[in-house]
Scaffold this active site. Structure first.
Site, PDB file in Angstrom:
ATOM      1  N   LYS A  30     -10.827   4.923  -1.993  1.00 15.78           N
ATOM      2  CA  LYS A  30     -10.161   5.609  -1.590  1.00 15.78           C
ATOM      3  C   LYS A  30     -10.651   7.124  -1.042  1.00 15.78           C
ATOM      4  CE  LYS A  30      -6.012   5.186   0.350  1.00 15.78           C
ATOM      5  NZ  LYS A  30      -5.112   5.611  -0.078  1.00 15.78           N
TER       6      LYS A  30
ATOM      7  N   GLU B 188       5.800   3.358   3.024  1.00 16.50           N
ATOM      8  CA  GLU B 188       5.316   3.651   1.798  1.00 16.50           C
ATOM      9  C   GLU B 188       6.441   5.017   1.103  1.00 16.50           C
ATOM     10  OE1 GLU B 188       1.339   5.464   2.309  1.00 16.50           O
ATOM     11  OE2 GLU B 188       0.887   3.891   3.881  1.00 16.50           O
TER      12      GLU B 188
ATOM     13  N   GLU C  34      -7.261   2.161  -5.592  1.00 16.12           N
ATOM     14  CA  GLU C  34      -8.451   1.771  -4.538  1.00 16.12           C
ATOM     15  C   GLU C  34      -9.262   2.821  -5.385  1.00 16.12           C
ATOM     16  OE1 GLU C  34      -6.926   0.232  -1.138  1.00 16.12           O
ATOM     17  OE2 GLU C  34      -4.818   0.750  -1.951  1.00 16.12           O
TER      18      GLU C  34
ATOM     19  N   GLU D 103      -5.803  10.092  -3.755  1.00 17.27           N
ATOM     20  CA  GLU D 103      -5.363   8.967  -3.375  1.00 17.27           C
ATOM     21  C   GLU D 103      -5.599   7.980  -4.063  1.00 17.27           C
ATOM     22  OE1 GLU D 103      -4.700   8.657   0.010  1.00 17.27           O
ATOM     23  OE2 GLU D 103      -4.061  10.316  -0.994  1.00 17.27           O
TER      24      GLU D 103
END
Length: 466
Positions: free
Chosen positions: A326, A267, A323, A332
């Site tokens: 999250k 990542e 997203e 985040e």
């Protein structure tokens, strides 16, 4: 014979990286699914392949719908054993066989599964029982793959940078003593014997945002023209924070006797938005970082790092989408390259073939590269589920000392008919007390930060002052 010599020389130039297309500088993307508004797997695979031009994708499970959508696409796939299964698999080969048999084998080889990660950032969790079960689980999963004749799949696990006890200068990189001998060393032995990778999550955003006065932003974004860091022990010169972080792990592995295990960037990325108290999370910085890191990681010949010049660093960018489910701070939910509707947050080509000048449009000027100064409150988010507010209010009020005192009958903020106002006060009061201890203004998506004072009349809301 001359061709054979040429091939040998090419392999040698990769510094122990295997020849062939499989181990290449192709940049992939992490496909998270923590959103209630994301496109279907079939649509997502089309976006990955044709819009982002990614040739690899990493999943955080082994979602069968996604694996079916990836069939016959020639996209290399990484799947994952969920964290919660590790302890059971570590002591049960039958369970490992069953999981591989149901989650991997039915899709292989039509879906090009090439990597299987056992858990996600396990060594960053507080559950140290799972730490010590990690390598036994990896071994059992490897055996299960062989039993099911699933070949060419590398087994590993993802590690965050907090596995290091020290990382500066890079040559001082050292693994944490609580995991070094009992977890990391046997893990490196396994990875070395199976010719796998250390899968590493590398986010320059986090060290920079925690110390922006001493770490230059351009150095974190690969944009520095005159800022360098020289390691006093090795004399190696660093021109960006990413290389510095990767090499700290390289030196830590070397200290344990494994100087040559390859690193895979599992990542990396930069948030395109965040909360008021989160510096530098904006579209301009995110586009700059990700375009630059893709250019570096996809370069041919490979650039590597100062400690490993010329080594290929295969990678996955985080993440495919913003997203919205999250948890945690706002960043985040804002690492995506795409919005849930499939449009770009900013243009990017993961093949690395698009020159910077060909990206269309000007990036919006950043407005939060300096820390916000002022007061911030935590209030009920627009569209919050009203039926869930009661329990969130009760939780906030049960924490700390006098968190919701002013909400009691006869007090300044007593408004029995207004659940939103009561919850907003409770959220602000909780966050003001516990932010420094890690408390967040989130409450399962029910809360959001605001710089508009929500106080009314004699009811004064506690605030966080930056």
């Amino acid at each position: 014979m001359q061709m054979g010599l040429l091939l040998l020389l090419v392999c040698s130039s990769l510094l122990l990286a295997p020849c062939g297309a499989e181990f290449s500088s192709k940049v992939g993307v992490n496909y998270g699914q923590l959103g209630n508004n994301l496109p279907s797997p079939a649509r997502s695979v089309q976006l990955i392949k044709h819009q982002l031009k990614a040739r690899r994708v990493k999943l955080y499970d082994a979602n069968p719908s996604i694996l079916r959508a990836l069939k016959h696409t020639d996209i290399g796939v990484s799947v994952m054993v969920p964290n919660e299964l590790i302890n059971a698999i570590a002591v049960n080969q039958t369970l490992a066989d069953s999981w591989v048999g149901s989650s991997v084998a039915p899709f292989y080889p039509a879906t090009k599964i090439r990597y299987l990660l056992v858990g996600n950032e396990i060594l960053s969790s507080a559950d140290n029982t799972t730490w010590f079960n990690l390598v036994p689980a990896m071994r059992k999963v490897k055996i299960a793959l062989k039993r099911h004749k699933v070949l060419k799949v590398k087994v590993g696990t993802s590690l965050a940078m907090d596995v290091l006890a020290s990382s500066y200068p890079p040559s001082n990189g050292t693994f944490r003593p609580d995991v070094s001998d009992r977890v990391i060393k046997p893990m490196l032995l396994f990875l070395n014997r199976t010719k796998s990778f250390v899968f590493l999550d590398v986010y320059p955003y986090f060290p920079w945002s925690s110390d922006p006065k001493n770490i230059d932003l351009d150095y974190a974004l690969f944009e520095s023209k005159n800022v360098t860091v020289t390691d006093p022990s090795t004399g190696l010169v660093y021109t960006n924070l990413f290389d510095q972080m990767v090499d700290a792990v390289v030196f830590a592995m070397k200290k344990l006797g494994y100087p040559d295990i390859r690193v895979w960037i599992a990542e990396t990325g930069w948030p395109n938005a965040g909360d008021y108290d989160q510096i530098g999370a904006n579209i301009c910085n995110a586009a700059t970082y990700n375009r630059n890191v893709v250019r570096k990681l996809s370069a041919r010949p490979a650039i590597g790092t100062p400690a490993r010049p010329g080594w290929v660093l295969p990678s996955f960018i985080f993440a495919l989408y913003n997203e919205n489910q999250k948890s945690g701070p706002g960043t985040e939910r804002h690492f995506g390259l795409l919005y849930p509707n499939g449009s770009f947050v900013y243009e990017i080509d993961l093949s690395g073939e698009t020159p910077e000048r060909e990206y269309g449009g000007n990036l919006p000027a950043p407005t939060n590269n300096e820390p916000y100064k002022g007061k911030i409150w935590c209030v009920v988010a627009r569209g919050a589920n009203r039926s869930a507010l009661g329990s969130a209010l009760s939780y906030a009020c049960s924490q700390g000392n006098g968190t919701c005192g002013p909400l009691r009958r006869g007090k300044a903020c007593y408004r029995p008919g207004s659940l939103v106002r009561q919850a907003s006060y409770a959220f602000s009061s909780y966050w003001a007390q516990f932010r420094k201890a890690g408390g967040s203004c989130y409450f399962d998506g029910l809360a959001t930060q605001t710089i508009k004072n929500p106080s009314y009349g004699s009811c004064k809301f506690p605030a966080v002052t930056l």
